[in-house]
Every structure is written in structure tokens, then in C-alpha cells.
Design a protein around this motif. Structure first.
Motif, PDB file in Angstrom:
ATOM      1  N   MET A   1       0.839  -1.196   0.000  1.00  0.00           N
ATOM      2  CA  MET A   1       0.000   0.000   0.000  1.00  0.00           C
ATOM      3  C   MET A   1       0.873   1.244   0.000  1.00  0.00           C
ATOM      4  SD  MET A   1      -2.891  -1.147   2.755  1.00  0.00           S
ATOM      5  CE  MET A   1      -1.672  -1.531   4.016  1.00  0.00           C
ATOM      6  N   TYR A   2       0.335   2.326  -0.487  1.00  0.00           N
ATOM      7  CA  TYR A   2       1.049   3.598  -0.461  1.00  0.00           C
ATOM      8  C   TYR A   2       0.042   4.726  -0.352  1.00  0.00           C
ATOM      9  CZ  TYR A   2      -0.224   3.406  -5.432  1.00  0.00           C
ATOM     10  OH  TYR A   2      -0.914   3.276  -6.602  1.00  0.00           O
ATOM     11  N   THR A   3       0.508   5.882   0.114  1.00  0.00           N
ATOM     12  CA  THR A   3      -0.346   7.051   0.222  1.00  0.00           C
ATOM     13  C   THR A   3      -0.271   7.846  -1.073  1.00  0.00           C
ATOM     14  OG1 THR A   3       1.447   8.335   1.185  1.00  0.00           O
ATOM     15  CG2 THR A   3      -0.020   7.176   2.709  1.00  0.00           C
ATOM     16  N   LEU A   4      -1.367   8.509  -1.388  1.00  0.00           N
ATOM     17  CA  LEU A   4      -1.423   9.336  -2.583  1.00  0.00           C
ATOM     18  C   LEU A   4      -1.134  10.786  -2.218  1.00  0.00           C
ATOM     19  CD1 LEU A   4      -4.610   7.845  -4.278  1.00  0.00           C
ATOM     20  CD2 LEU A   4      -2.227   7.340  -4.789  1.00  0.00           C
ATOM     21  N   GLY A   5      -0.658  11.526  -3.164  1.00  0.00           N
ATOM     22  CA  GLY A   5      -0.371  12.932  -2.928  1.00  0.00           C
ATOM     23  C   GLY A   5       0.906  13.341  -3.627  1.00  0.00           C
ATOM     24  N   PHE A   6       1.336  14.575  -3.335  1.00  0.00           N
ATOM     25  CA  PHE A   6       2.517  15.110  -4.001  1.00  0.00           C
ATOM     26  C   PHE A   6       3.752  14.278  -3.688  1.00  0.00           C
ATOM     27  CE2 PHE A   6       6.201  18.023  -3.960  1.00  0.00           C
ATOM     28  CZ  PHE A   6       6.212  18.347  -5.316  1.00  0.00           C
ATOM     29  N   ARG A   7       3.844  13.809  -2.439  1.00  0.00           N
ATOM     30  CA  ARG A   7       4.966  12.977  -2.039  1.00  0.00           C
ATOM     31  C   ARG A   7       4.449  11.565  -1.736  1.00  0.00           C
ATOM     32  NH1 ARG A   7       8.926  16.625   1.845  1.00  0.00           N
ATOM     33  NH2 ARG A   7       9.451  18.213   0.269  1.00  0.00           N
ATOM     34  N   LYS A   8       4.232  10.812  -2.787  1.00  0.00           N
ATOM     35  CA  LYS A   8       3.733   9.450  -2.625  1.00  0.00           C
ATOM     36  C   LYS A   8       4.789   8.584  -1.944  1.00  0.00           C
ATOM     37  CE  LYS A   8       3.454   6.765  -6.255  1.00  0.00           C
ATOM     38  NZ  LYS A   8       2.978   6.191  -7.535  1.00  0.00           N
ATOM     39  N   HIS A   9       4.396   7.803  -0.959  1.00  0.00           N
ATOM     40  CA  HIS A   9       5.350   6.916  -0.321  1.00  0.00           C
ATOM     41  C   HIS A   9       4.640   5.643   0.127  1.00  0.00           C
ATOM     42  CE1 HIS A   9       3.592   9.162   3.049  1.00  0.00           C
ATOM     43  NE2 HIS A   9       3.842   8.094   3.786  1.00  0.00           N
ATOM     44  N   PHE A  10       5.392   4.577   0.252  1.00  0.00           N
ATOM     45  CA  PHE A  10       4.832   3.294   0.644  1.00  0.00           C
ATOM     46  C   PHE A  10       4.609   3.232   2.142  1.00  0.00           C
ATOM     47  CE2 PHE A  10       6.622   2.052  -3.451  1.00  0.00           C
ATOM     48  CZ  PHE A  10       5.571   1.305  -3.959  1.00  0.00           C
ATOM     49  N   ILE A  11       3.513   2.584   2.513  1.00  0.00           N
ATOM     50  CA  ILE A  11       3.239   2.276   3.907  1.00  0.00           C
ATOM     51  C   ILE A  11       4.146   1.112   4.307  1.00  0.00           C
ATOM     52  CG2 ILE A  11       1.421   1.317   5.415  1.00  0.00           C
ATOM     53  CD1 ILE A  11      -0.571   2.976   3.778  1.00  0.00           C
ATOM     54  N   PRO A  12       4.553   0.992   5.582  1.00  0.00           N
ATOM     55  CA  PRO A  12       5.449  -0.099   5.992  1.00  0.00           C
ATOM     56  C   PRO A  12       5.020  -1.462   5.460  1.00  0.00           C
ATOM     57  CG  PRO A  12       5.115   1.407   7.808  1.00  0.00           C
ATOM     58  CD  PRO A  12       4.228   1.884   6.693  1.00  0.00           C
ATOM     59  N   ARG A  13       6.022  -2.289   5.157  1.00  0.00           N
ATOM     60  CA  ARG A  13       5.805  -3.520   4.422  1.00  0.00           C
ATOM     61  C   ARG A  13       5.197  -4.652   5.253  1.00  0.00           C
ATOM     62  NH1 ARG A  13       8.987  -4.504   0.077  1.00  0.00           N
ATOM     63  NH2 ARG A  13       9.580  -6.542   0.887  1.00  0.00           N
ATOM     64  N   ASN A  14       5.042  -4.456   6.565  1.00  0.00           N
ATOM     65  CA  ASN A  14       4.526  -5.549   7.383  1.00  0.00           C
ATOM     66  C   ASN A  14       3.004  -5.631   7.373  1.00  0.00           C
ATOM     67  OD1 ASN A  14       4.021  -3.262   8.846  1.00  0.00           O
ATOM     68  ND2 ASN A  14       4.884  -3.996  10.770  1.00  0.00           N
ATOM     69  N   ARG A  15       2.348  -4.761   6.604  1.00  0.00           N
ATOM     70  CA  ARG A  15       0.899  -4.832   6.413  1.00  0.00           C
ATOM     71  C   ARG A  15       0.623  -4.509   4.954  1.00  0.00           C
ATOM     72  NH1 ARG A  15      -3.784  -1.288   7.175  1.00  0.00           N
ATOM     73  NH2 ARG A  15      -5.568  -2.506   7.882  1.00  0.00           N
ATOM     74  N   PHE A  16      -0.116  -5.380   4.289  1.00  0.00           N
ATOM     75  CA  PHE A  16      -0.369  -5.141   2.873  1.00  0.00           C
ATOM     76  C   PHE A  16      -1.751  -5.650   2.479  1.00  0.00           C
ATOM     77  CE2 PHE A  16       2.166  -8.888   3.543  1.00  0.00           C
ATOM     78  CZ  PHE A  16       1.655  -9.871   2.711  1.00  0.00           C
ATOM     79  N   ARG A  17      -2.139  -5.335   1.269  1.00  0.00           N
ATOM     80  CA  ARG A  17      -3.513  -5.516   0.801  1.00  0.00           C
ATOM     81  C   ARG A  17      -3.693  -6.835   0.056  1.00  0.00           C
ATOM     82  NH1 ARG A  17      -3.414  -1.428  -2.317  1.00  0.00           N
ATOM     83  NH2 ARG A  17      -4.398   0.056  -0.907  1.00  0.00           N
ATOM     84  N   VAL A  18      -4.878  -7.454   0.230  1.00  0.00           N
ATOM     85  CA  VAL A  18      -5.319  -8.568  -0.598  1.00  0.00           C
ATOM     86  C   VAL A  18      -6.596  -8.123  -1.296  1.00  0.00           C
ATOM     87  CG1 VAL A  18      -5.939 -10.999  -0.715  1.00  0.00           C
ATOM     88  CG2 VAL A  18      -4.416 -10.199   1.097  1.00  0.00           C
ATOM     89  N   THR A  19      -6.561  -7.991  -2.609  1.00  0.00           N
ATOM     90  CA  THR A  19      -7.742  -7.617  -3.381  1.00  0.00           C
ATOM     91  C   THR A  19      -8.353  -8.878  -3.984  1.00  0.00           C
ATOM     92  OG1 THR A  19      -6.819  -5.444  -3.921  1.00  0.00           O
ATOM     93  CG2 THR A  19      -8.631  -6.234  -5.300  1.00  0.00           C
ATOM     94  N   ILE A  20      -9.632  -9.103  -3.699  1.00  0.00           N
ATOM     95  CA  ILE A  20     -10.347 -10.279  -4.204  1.00  0.00           C
ATOM     96  C   ILE A  20     -11.355  -9.792  -5.242  1.00  0.00           C
ATOM     97  CG2 ILE A  20     -11.777 -12.257  -3.579  1.00  0.00           C
ATOM     98  CD1 ILE A  20     -10.545 -12.064  -0.764  1.00  0.00           C
ATOM     99  N   PHE A  21     -11.316 -10.416  -6.416  1.00  0.00           N
ATOM    100  CA  PHE A  21     -12.112  -9.956  -7.549  1.00  0.00           C
ATOM    101  C   PHE A  21     -13.428 -10.724  -7.655  1.00  0.00           C
ATOM    102  CE2 PHE A  21      -7.792  -8.691  -8.384  1.00  0.00           C
ATOM    103  CZ  PHE A  21      -7.939  -7.408  -8.897  1.00  0.00           C
TER     104      PHE A  21
END
Length: 197
Positions: A153-173
Motif C-alpha cells: 500500500m502507499y499514500t497518494l499525494g505530491f509525495r507518494k510513499h509506501f506504507i510499511p511492508r509488514n501490512r499489505f492488501r489482498v484484493t479479491i475480484f
């Protein structure tokens, strides 16, 4: 990126992609940690416990829902192969899938998934799973369609940066109703992977 859902809305209606979030809880620095799946604000959907059968020394993991109901028991075999069994609080039921690792390099993992029992040698896989554990990237395919995928995951904006790697997203379609199966496969993909790095 999919929509988010809450425990009161679970399971989702399946018309749109939706996100759940994977992380590990650690009891100590040396602890291997237990994986859990939550919504965006931390409400628990699934969790994983390491378990030990009285009849086997094989590594086993147990998938439970938010109410601590047993769902799937994962048994690790040899050379990256796993089996998943449907379970209840009182008994182990039928084999529901077998996972065979077909590629294992520093940057890439690939698996074939066979649903049910009785697949002979040379049978075509029902699902495939590919990606890079280090990049937190795992995609599950059914034919040419994507069933689910993980991503940082990452934040949007002028200075985009990744959120810490120990939590991440699972997208189910949409189009794949076996959510606990997706959870089980993601657990297998990230087995023995430390989420701190």
C-alpha cells in the motif's frame, strides 16, 4: 484497489473487487508470528494458528474465522507441496485442495493448485499462483482471469510513499466465492516469510 468491507457486511455481495489486509502479530522478537486478515480499520476476518496433529510431525496451520471457527487445516508436505482439508471443531473432513510448488527462486515463486481429490499425474491445474514474496506480490489465476492479488500500500499525494511492508492488501475480484480458499493460498505463498523485511 478494491472497496473495503466490515464484519457486519461480510461476506461482500461479490459485484465489485474488495480489499482485506494481511499482517502478522508477534509475541516476541524471535517469534515467527501468526498471520491475520482484517478490514481497513483492523476488525478481524480470519486468523492463522500453527497446529500439531497427534498423528503427524508435518508442519500444519489452521485457518479460523473471526469467531474462532475452524475452517481449513493446511498440511505442508515435501518440496513446497501442501494439502488443505476442510475441518470443523470436532473432526477433519475431506481434502479440498493440493498445492504443488513449480518454481522457487529468490525473486519468484509459482504454484499449481488442484481442487478436490483424485487428480492424476499430468492433470491441468485448476488455479495457478505466481509472484514475489519479497515484493508482497502474489497473484492467483483461474485460467486467464485474476482471482485475487496482494500488493503493498502507499499514500497518494505530491509525495507518494509506501506504507510499511509488514501490512499489505489482498484484493479479491468478483466471480470467485471461496474466500477462505484465497486466504489459505495466500498463507501458503508467504509461508516462512518475515514481514519485517
Amino acid at each position: 484497489m478494491g472497496t473495503t468491507t466490515t464484519p457486519e457486511e461480510w461476506p461482500p455481495d461479490g459485484q465489485f473487487p474488495f480489499d482485506i489486509f494481511i499482517s502478522k502479530r508477534y509475541k516476541s522478537f524471535w517469534d515467527a508470528g501468526n498471520i491475520q486478515f482484517t478490514d481497513s480499520v483492523g476488525n478481524l476476518f480470519f486468523r492463522v494458528d500453527r497446529s500439531q496433529s497427534q498423528n503427524s510431525s508435518a508442519c500444519q496451520k489452521l485457518i479460523l474465522d473471526a469467531s474462532d471457527n475452524n475452517l481449513i487445516r493446511l498440511v505442508r508436505l515435501v518440496k513446497g507441496s501442501w494439502q488443505g482439508f476442510m475441518v470443523s471443531d470436532t473432526e477433519e473432513k475431506e481434502l479440498i485442495f493440493t498445492v504443488n510448488r513449480t518454481l522457487n527462486t529468490f525473486t519468484k515463486l509459482e504454484f499449481d493448485i488442484f481442487l478436490g481429490d483424485g487428480h492424476g499425474e499430468g492433470a491441468e491445474a485448476d488455479l495457478k499462483m505466481k509472484g514475489s514474496a519479497f515484493k508482497r506480490s502474489c497473484t492467483i489465476y483461474k485460467g486467464n482471469s485474476i482471482v485475487a492479488e496482494t500488493s503493498l500500500m502507499y499514500t497518494l499525494g505530491f509525495r507518494k510513499h509506501f506504507i510499511p511492508r509488514n501490512r499489505f492488501r489482498v484484493t479479491i475480484f468478483p466471480g470467485f466465492a471461496e474466500l477462505s480458499l484465497v486466504v489459505a493460498l495466500v498463507v501458503i505463498f508467504f509461508d516462512k516469510r518475515n514481514f519485517w523485511v
